[in-house]
Write a protein that holds these residues in place. Structure first.
Motif, PDB file in Angstrom:
ATOM      1  N   ARG A 189       0.747  -1.259   0.060  1.00 54.24           N
ATOM      2  CA  ARG A 189      -0.011   0.049  -0.026  1.00 54.24           C
ATOM      3  C   ARG A 189       0.910   1.237   0.133  1.00 54.24           C
ATOM      4  O   ARG A 189       2.035   1.175   0.454  1.00 54.24           O
ATOM      5  N   CYS A 190       0.336   2.423  -0.563  1.00 54.16           N
ATOM      6  CA  CYS A 190       1.311   3.612  -0.467  1.00 54.16           C
ATOM      7  C   CYS A 190       0.286   4.582   0.170  1.00 54.16           C
ATOM      8  O   CYS A 190      -0.979   4.795   0.066  1.00 54.16           O
ATOM      9  N   ASN A 191       0.837   5.544   1.049  1.00 60.61           N
ATOM     10  CA  ASN A 191       0.046   6.551   1.666  1.00 60.61           C
ATOM     11  C   ASN A 191      -0.025   7.671   0.633  1.00 60.61           C
ATOM     12  O   ASN A 191       0.723   8.025  -0.140  1.00 60.61           O
ATOM     13  N   TYR A 192      -1.430   7.973   0.603  1.00 57.12           N
ATOM     14  CA  TYR A 192      -1.941   9.033  -0.263  1.00 57.12           C
ATOM     15  C   TYR A 192      -2.577  10.078   0.537  1.00 57.12           C
ATOM     16  O   TYR A 192      -3.021  10.127   1.597  1.00 57.12           O
ATOM     17  N   GLY A 193      -2.428  11.385  -0.049  1.00 58.31           N
ATOM     18  CA  GLY A 193      -2.874  12.456   0.728  1.00 58.31           C
ATOM     19  C   GLY A 193      -3.989  13.376  -0.339  1.00 58.31           C
ATOM     20  O   GLY A 193      -3.884  13.218  -1.568  1.00 58.31           O
ATOM     21  N   LEU A 194      -5.113  13.552   0.194  1.00 59.71           N
ATOM     22  CA  LEU A 194      -6.026  14.000  -0.374  1.00 59.71           C
ATOM     23  C   LEU A 194      -6.411  15.563   0.088  1.00 59.71           C
ATOM     24  O   LEU A 194      -6.739  15.678   1.450  1.00 59.71           O
ATOM     25  N   TYR A 195      -6.199  16.699  -0.570  1.00 56.19           N
ATOM     26  CA  TYR A 195      -6.220  18.041  -0.163  1.00 56.19           C
ATOM     27  C   TYR A 195      -7.648  18.691  -0.988  1.00 56.19           C
ATOM     28  O   TYR A 195      -7.331  18.831  -2.124  1.00 56.19           O
ATOM     29  N   ILE A 196      -8.441  19.045  -0.227  1.00 54.17           N
ATOM     30  CA  ILE A 196      -9.657  19.689  -0.971  1.00 54.17           C
ATOM     31  C   ILE A 196      -9.873  21.228  -0.558  1.00 54.17           C
ATOM     32  O   ILE A 196      -9.975  21.217   0.746  1.00 54.17           O
ATOM     33  N   ALA A 197      -9.939  22.112  -1.433  1.00 55.54           N
ATOM     34  CA  ALA A 197     -10.017  23.420  -0.959  1.00 55.54           C
ATOM     35  C   ALA A 197     -11.122  23.999  -1.818  1.00 55.54           C
ATOM     36  O   ALA A 197     -10.919  24.188  -3.199  1.00 55.54           O
ATOM     37  N   TYR A 198     -12.120  24.619  -1.202  1.00 53.18           N
ATOM     38  CA  TYR A 198     -13.490  25.296  -1.972  1.00 53.18           C
ATOM     39  C   TYR A 198     -13.970  26.350  -1.243  1.00 53.18           C
ATOM     40  O   TYR A 198     -14.367  26.051  -0.029  1.00 53.18           O
ATOM     41  N   ARG A 199     -13.981  27.693  -1.764  1.00 53.98           N
ATOM     42  CA  ARG A 199     -14.456  28.660  -1.027  1.00 53.98           C
ATOM     43  C   ARG A 199     -14.808  29.841  -2.060  1.00 53.98           C
ATOM     44  O   ARG A 199     -14.248  29.874  -2.937  1.00 53.98           O
ATOM     45  N   PRO A 200     -15.379  30.748  -1.652  1.00 57.90           N
ATOM     46  CA  PRO A 200     -15.663  31.901  -2.359  1.00 57.90           C
ATOM     47  C   PRO A 200     -14.292  32.802  -2.690  1.00 57.90           C
ATOM     48  O   PRO A 200     -13.744  32.805  -1.495  1.00 57.90           O
TER      49      PRO A 200
END
Length: 211
Positions: A189-200
């Motif tokens: 397995r490989c460590n993954y990063g998920l970065y979500i940014a949503y704004r006005p």
């Protein structure tokens, strides 16, 4: 019948074969029953300010916490990282006292945090991310086959915005569910990063030109 069910519970003689038959009637597997049980246990959704500060201030402790969150065993942690057996046991005992895990005999680990566990807004862990991890994570071309970076911008109505927020929530839920199901050798397995940014947001140079 109800009488048979009561008799099974009263005499404590529910065999594995009978349990499998019951699961079959309900269209479930035994693993589903185990997951229902685990989900029914009281689990924590967040830590206190002081607890987060303790994690943020101790790199090894934070690493062990992340490993445990990724379903790694004691043997896998000490085998993959430069952490001695004694240090790992000490860190696991501390995580037990913090309520993140239950340390069982033979250094087995039971996770006590919810899949939707989150850090305190503006707390020590989020501050650590913003001041150190965020820049490191984004300092990439995201050009590999297993990486993706997109930046989109558009004008949306309130209704469209609500639809997008629902889709983001669904993505987060799917991420947590897949992570919950991932077990096995860490080497596979490989460590993954998920970065979500949503704004006005409007680019500052554009905002300066606004009438």
């Amino acid at each position: 019948s109800e009488a048979n069910i009561k008799r099974i519970f009263s005499n404590g003689r529910l065999s594995l074969e009978r349990l499998e038959q019951i699961c079959g009637v309900m269209g479930l597997d035994l693993i589903d029953i185990v997951r229902f049980y685990e989900d029914s246990r009281t689990r924590i959704s967040y830590l206190s300010q002081d607890q987060e500060q303790e994690l943020a201030g101790n790199t090894e402790l934070l690493l062990v916490a992340v490993c445990v969150r990724n379903h790694m065993t004691f043997e896998e942690i000490v085998g993959q990282y430069k952490i001695s057996h004694a240090s790992c046991i000490r860190h696991l005992a501390r995580l037990d006292r913090l309520g993140l895990i239950e340390l069982l005999p033979n250094n087995r680990i039971r996770i006590l945090i919810r899949e939707d566990f989150s850090w305190l807004p503006g707390g020590p862990i989020e501050t650590l991310f913003r001041t150190q991890m965020q820049k490191e994570f984004l300092n990439s071309r995201f050009s590999g086959d297993l990486s993706r970076q997109l930046f989109l911008s558009g004008l949306f109505s309130k209704g469209a915005n609500e639809v997008l927020l629902q889709k983001i929530s669904k993505l987060v839920s799917d991420f947590n569910e897949l992570h919950k199901q991932e077990y096995g050798d860490p080497a596979s397995r490989c460590n993954y990063g998920l970065y979500i940014a949503y704004r006005p947001w409007v680019y500052s140079a554009f905002e300066m030109l606004r009438r």
